[in-house]
Every structure is written in structure tokens, then in C-alpha cells.
Design a protein around this motif. Sequence first.
Motif, PDB file in Angstrom:
ATOM      1  N   ARG A 270       0.824  -1.216   0.000  1.00  0.00           N
ATOM      2  CA  ARG A 270       0.000   0.000   0.000  1.00  0.00           C
ATOM      3  C   ARG A 270       0.863   1.274   0.000  1.00  0.00           C
ATOM      4  NH1 ARG A 270      -4.411  -0.409   4.543  1.00  0.00           N
ATOM      5  NH2 ARG A 270      -5.209   1.407   3.400  1.00  0.00           N
TER       6      ARG A 270
ATOM      7  N   SER B 260      -4.904   3.394  -3.370  1.00  0.00           N
ATOM      8  CA  SER B 260      -5.757   2.748  -4.361  1.00  0.00           C
ATOM      9  C   SER B 260      -6.987   3.576  -4.725  1.00  0.00           C
ATOM     10  CB  SER B 260      -6.207   1.371  -3.856  1.00  0.00           C
ATOM     11  OG  SER B 260      -6.874   1.495  -2.614  1.00  0.00           O
TER      12      SER B 260
ATOM     13  N   LYS C 123      -5.147   8.598  -5.027  1.00  0.00           N
ATOM     14  CA  LYS C 123      -4.068   8.199  -5.931  1.00  0.00           C
ATOM     15  C   LYS C 123      -3.654   9.361  -6.822  1.00  0.00           C
ATOM     16  CE  LYS C 123      -2.778   4.248  -8.814  1.00  0.00           C
ATOM     17  NZ  LYS C 123      -3.254   2.965  -9.389  1.00  0.00           N
TER      18      LYS C 123
END
Length: 211
Positions: free
Chosen positions: A80, A84, A89
Motif C-alpha cells: 500500500r 488505491s 491516488k
Amino acid sequence: MYTLFYYPRNASLAPHFVLEALDVPYQLELVDRKKHAHKSAQYLRLNPTGRIPTLVDDDFVLFESGAICLYLAEKHPESRLIPSEPKTKGEFYQWLMYFTTTVQAELMIYFYPERHTQSALMYDDIIKTQQSRLGSMFEIINRHLAGKSYVVNDKFTICDCYLFMLCIWADELNKPPLQFEHLASYLKSMAKHPVIKKVCETEFTDLSSYK
């Protein structure tokens, strides 16, 4: 096993942080800049730019620090180190691009003024100009970090690896990162992060100024 060709405090520092954060097997291969090893025929066969770092992953070879960081994080999505959620992002890429294509590029002009003019009389003027430009950039970052522990989404990402590297480089500016209130708080907190501590210890990078 990954192999990172590195030199302490060079652009290999961010990928080194990422490798440590991934908790995967890797080894370091010193490219001795003092002996111009990065310009040797052997190294140039791996990295034709003659720059550091280079990552070797079995038979795959990759250069450019930002590309290496992204490649590693995408190979290990469980880490991570890249958000996401689409908007988060997007913000992550915004800051990473700002660090890699703007702040880092301006630091290179500051460190190597001779590459940007044919007149030695201009060196001091370029350095002075870059001091001002970089100060404005770190102020933008400083404002963004007000009340934040990390660059994006209150979680350790590649952006933090990259920013900490750039701030280490910038510690000799007339107004270094530690003289910006929010950025200083961020850096002092990051210096306690186990990944940052471990890598800096390995590369013999002193973090005492961040206490």
C-alpha cells in the motif's frame, strides 16, 4: 532478490527506503562515485545514463529513481505504498511528480550550476536564484503539511520516501527544510520511522539534526 546499485545520499536513497518498507529480500551494490564507478563501462552496460540508482530484478534492469520506486510498489501492492482510491491516488501522483520533476530538477541546478552556463562568472548568480526558487517550493510543501503526519492520506507512501530524500539534500540551503515550521515537524516525525532510521543507519546518514 533485488539488487540496488546505490551511493549514500544519492537518488538511490528513495528506492532504498521503498525496498526496506516492502520487507523483501534485497542487496545493495555500492557504485563508488569517488572513483567514478558510475561512468565505468561495466556500469554503463546496466545504465547508459551513467547515473545512480539502477535496480536489477533477475534479468530486468531499471533506472531512474521515481520509476524504480513505482515499479517496486506496484509489484508488491500489499505494501500500500501507492494509494488505491482514485482521488487519493491522483493526489499521490501530483506530489510525486512535483517532487521528481520540479523540486529535484531545481536542486540539480543548484548543485551543478556549471552544467547550465558556459560562464563561471554566472555560477554564484545561478546558486542565489536557485536558493530563492527552492525556498518558494519548500514553502508550498510546508503549507501542505500543516497538521499532517504524511504527505498523502495520513499513510506512509513513496511520496514520503522521496520527500525525505530531497530534504536531506537540501539541508545546506540558506533556509533549509528544518526552518519551515510544518515541514520541520514532519521531518522530525519521519526521522523516527523505522524504515527511515534503518536505511539512514545503513547508509551512515546522520539524523541527529532531526531530533
